[in-house]
Design a protein around this motif. Sequence first.
Motif, PDB file in Angstrom:
ATOM      1  N   SER A   1      41.621  29.623  29.945  1.00  0.00           N
ATOM      2  CA  SER A   1      41.899  31.057  30.108  1.00  0.00           C
ATOM      3  C   SER A   1      42.080  31.407  31.584  1.00  0.00           C
ATOM      4  N   CYS A   2      41.285  30.775  32.470  1.00  0.00           N
ATOM      5  CA  CYS A   2      41.447  31.039  33.909  1.00  0.00           C
ATOM      6  C   CYS A   2      42.801  30.515  34.395  1.00  0.00           C
TER       7      CYS A   2
ATOM      8  N   TYR B   1      44.764  41.555  34.220  1.00  0.00           N
ATOM      9  CA  TYR B   1      43.408  41.268  33.770  1.00  0.00           C
ATOM     10  C   TYR B   1      42.438  42.161  34.516  1.00  0.00           C
TER      11      TYR B   1
ATOM     12  N   LEU C   1      36.935  39.179  34.678  1.00  0.00           N
ATOM     13  CA  LEU C   1      37.537  37.866  34.424  1.00  0.00           C
ATOM     14  C   LEU C   1      37.802  37.164  35.748  1.00  0.00           C
TER      15      LEU C   1
END
Length: 350
Positions: A170-171, A142, A146
């Motif tokens: 998503s994290c 990533y 992010l």
Amino acid sequence: MTKALLVAVLTLTAVSASREEVIDELLGSLSRGASFLEKEHLHINLDGVVGFLILQAELKEAVRTWPHTDPVSWAQRTSAVSLVKQLDQSLAKAVEALQQNDPKYYAEFEPLLTWRFWLIPQEWSTTDPSLVYSSTSTMECYDEQLSDKCMTLLLGTWKNKGTPCIVTKSCRDTMTRFGCPHYSLSHQLLYFMIGTMRGCSQMLKGDMRASRANMTERSYQKIFCSNMMKNNQETLQDGFTGQTQDIFIENILLCGLAGFSDFYKPDWLQHILSLQDQELGCFGRDGKIISQIIGDELLEQLQLHRRVKRREKTLRDGCSSHMTGVAVSALGGYLNYYLTEQDITKRPLT
């Protein structure tokens, strides 16, 4: 005194003397690093300042727990106390400069900008080679934007007076993904370390994967550090470049701070010490590393929305702000480890 007992006493004396010499070496190196911060406090970037703040936490813990065994040890503790006072003054100015120079980035990471945030290991464990990934991605998992977003959600700085300890899907998916390399791996570990230090007790709540049912935050830390250990061993075999040298030291810093004592290898310590510029006190002042950093900075300017590696800053004389902060905090970790080694009640857990 029997011959066997004499040999045992001489051996213990030699070990003690060599440890005292290593602690002297560490204190000398950290003193040069603190002097560099004193001179450059207006220009060090956030990553560099965080490294020095972790060192500050490590030194305060060292002073608090220093074994008062003999005059040499007491003199060394006195040196550490002087270092703490020097850092107190320089870091207050450095943090103030950060707030003025980059107020948005400062606000996002303000909770990290105090030594009190950073917890020092109170017990030790070791990594497990059986947890090493069977295959690793060749690409980072990533981008840094992010990573920053996920960190601010944990810290509660994603908006003014935001709720802390928020973990989005998503994290969580990104930070628990297996097979990530290099900086992705160290950011995954840092994510869980920051969550733990921030007091986020339910980071894994909402993960419905049956295969991860028994995983804890500590389980992930052990997996990540076991893979970071393998990365460091491979780096040694392949030879250092500017980029691998930086991540090699970062792995020692983070996994050591997470309580994995097998990262504190004597030959790794000597390697870190050898990278310090003896005159300036900084790290990363190497032609190849400087060209790598300058290359990163140019790339960052060309691709404003795709930062490749942190907010690096090359300081005067070609010193690396990031590597200097990482190196001094790794050395502070070594100091605490060698001191707890002298206390038999804090021997590493096997």
